[in-house]
Design a protein around this motif. Structure first.
Motif, PDB file in Angstrom:
ATOM      1  N   LEU A  39      18.796  11.428  27.342  1.00 42.68           N
ATOM      2  CA  LEU A  39      19.926  11.513  26.490  1.00 42.68           C
ATOM      3  C   LEU A  39      20.586  12.510  25.720  1.00 42.68           C
ATOM      4  N   ARG A  40      20.065  13.624  25.940  1.00 46.51           N
ATOM      5  CA  ARG A  40      20.767  15.014  25.397  1.00 46.51           C
ATOM      6  C   ARG A  40      22.223  15.118  25.477  1.00 46.51           C
ATOM      7  N   PRO A  41      22.875  14.664  26.431  1.00 46.96           N
ATOM      8  CA  PRO A  41      24.498  14.782  26.153  1.00 46.96           C
ATOM      9  C   PRO A  41      25.048  13.930  25.161  1.00 46.96           C
ATOM     10  N   LEU A  42      24.199  12.775  24.753  1.00 48.52           N
ATOM     11  CA  LEU A  42      24.878  11.913  23.680  1.00 48.52           C
ATOM     12  C   LEU A  42      24.602  12.619  22.368  1.00 48.52           C
ATOM     13  N   HIS A  43      23.765  13.796  22.218  1.00 48.49           N
ATOM     14  CA  HIS A  43      23.851  14.301  20.999  1.00 48.49           C
ATOM     15  C   HIS A  43      24.817  15.217  20.575  1.00 48.49           C
ATOM     16  N   GLN A  44      25.920  14.694  20.287  1.00 48.25           N
ATOM     17  CA  GLN A  44      27.067  15.647  19.821  1.00 48.25           C
ATOM     18  C   GLN A  44      26.921  16.295  18.268  1.00 48.25           C
ATOM     19  N   LEU A  45      26.905  17.415  18.337  1.00 46.85           N
ATOM     20  CA  LEU A  45      26.748  18.141  17.075  1.00 46.85           C
ATOM     21  C   LEU A  45      27.795  17.953  16.303  1.00 46.85           C
ATOM     22  N   ALA A  46      29.096  17.739  16.738  1.00 47.93           N
ATOM     23  CA  ALA A  46      30.306  17.494  15.964  1.00 47.93           C
ATOM     24  C   ALA A  46      29.927  16.247  15.079  1.00 47.93           C
ATOM     25  N   LEU A  47      29.243  15.253  15.678  1.00 50.02           N
ATOM     26  CA  LEU A  47      29.112  13.906  14.822  1.00 50.02           C
ATOM     27  C   LEU A  47      28.344  14.618  13.596  1.00 50.02           C
ATOM     28  N   PRO A  60      20.053  13.874   4.861  1.00 49.44           N
ATOM     29  CA  PRO A  60      20.999  14.125   5.533  1.00 49.44           C
ATOM     30  C   PRO A  60      20.523  15.331   6.777  1.00 49.44           C
ATOM     31  N   ALA A  61      21.029  14.871   8.070  1.00 47.22           N
ATOM     32  CA  ALA A  61      20.707  15.967   9.060  1.00 47.22           C
ATOM     33  C   ALA A  61      21.638  17.045   9.071  1.00 47.22           C
ATOM     34  N   ARG A  62      21.034  18.112   9.556  1.00 39.61           N
ATOM     35  CA  ARG A  62      21.623  19.229   9.703  1.00 39.61           C
ATOM     36  C   ARG A  62      21.856  19.807  11.203  1.00 39.61           C
ATOM     37  N   VAL A  63      22.526  20.500  11.585  1.00 34.58           N
ATOM     38  CA  VAL A  63      22.890  21.127  13.023  1.00 34.58           C
ATOM     39  C   VAL A  63      21.410  21.439  13.644  1.00 34.58           C
ATOM     40  N   THR A  64      20.934  22.216  12.736  1.00 32.29           N
ATOM     41  CA  THR A  64      19.657  22.767  13.248  1.00 32.29           C
ATOM     42  C   THR A  64      18.575  21.708  13.619  1.00 32.29           C
ATOM     43  N   ASP A  65      18.484  20.511  12.879  1.00 33.95           N
ATOM     44  CA  ASP A  65      17.771  19.464  12.853  1.00 33.95           C
ATOM     45  C   ASP A  65      17.861  18.876  14.409  1.00 33.95           C
ATOM     46  N   ILE A  66      19.277  18.584  14.664  1.00 29.66           N
ATOM     47  CA  ILE A  66      19.317  18.122  16.066  1.00 29.66           C
ATOM     48  C   ILE A  66      18.957  18.903  17.159  1.00 29.66           C
ATOM     49  N   LEU A  67      19.285  20.445  16.782  1.00 29.22           N
ATOM     50  CA  LEU A  67      18.784  21.196  17.922  1.00 29.22           C
ATOM     51  C   LEU A  67      17.525  21.443  18.023  1.00 29.22           C
ATOM     52  N   GLN A  68      16.722  21.134  16.944  1.00 28.02           N
ATOM     53  CA  GLN A  68      15.044  20.931  16.956  1.00 28.02           C
ATOM     54  C   GLN A  68      14.704  19.541  17.798  1.00 28.02           C
ATOM     55  N   VAL A  69      15.549  18.612  17.700  1.00 27.40           N
ATOM     56  CA  VAL A  69      15.335  17.316  18.411  1.00 27.40           C
ATOM     57  C   VAL A  69      15.477  17.313  19.893  1.00 27.40           C
TER      58      VAL A  69
END
Length: 155
Positions: free
Chosen positions: A29-37, A7-16
């Motif tokens: 496509l950064r705007p599509l990376h909604q941390l709320a998801l 499972p992904a963590r918010v910190t993982d998406i921030l790294q991505v």
């Protein structure tokens, strides 16, 4: 070197997002990376983690109608063609089924020939829908029944 899908963590998406071009090239496509998801659907948002970082990820969720919807899937530029995208989809399909999904869905632009080819190799049906994403925004809509059998084996 093997990657562990988890499972992904918010910190993982921030790294991505910090390494965005390695996953998406010139497309922003950064705007599509909604941390709320990731916050709300953590068990169906996945990363493929290895010693050298995040090799790929998938952001998805299960709708109340039982659809496992893949919002984003990407692999890092040095892992493409390794089967990692298939592995991420298989892990997502399994997680989505555990939550009651009976089918999968994803969308892409009609110009994204790589995504279209990838989803077809996974056995998805593809149809073009005019105005899917608003007036003049034609999209390719992919659907596939669960369980996955065939290109990915049984999930």
């Amino acid at each position: 070197m093997h990657a562990q899908i988890e499972p992904a963590r918010v910190t993982d998406i921030l790294q991505v997002l910090a390494d965005h071009p390695r996953y998406w090239g010139e497309r922003d496509l950064r705007p599509l990376h909604q941390l709320a998801l990731v916050q709300e659907f953590g068990s169906t948002c996945l990363v493929a983690r290895a010693e050298d970082g995040i090799r790929g990820y998938l952001i998805g969720f299960v709708t109340p109608a039982g659809v496992g919807y893949v919002h984003l899937i990407a692999t890092r530029d040095d892992t493409r063609g390794s089967g990692l995208g298939r592995s991420l989809y298989a892990a997502f399909a399994d997680a989505a089924q555990r939550q009651g999904a009976d089918r999968l869905k994803a969308i892409t632009s009609v110009a994204n020939t790589g995504s279209i080819a990838f989803h077809r190799t996974l056995g998805f049906d593809a149809r073009i829908e005019d105005d899917y994403n608003g007036p003049g925004r034609t999209m390719v809509v992919f659907t596939r029944a669960l369980p996955f059998e065939g290109p990915l084996g049984n999930c």
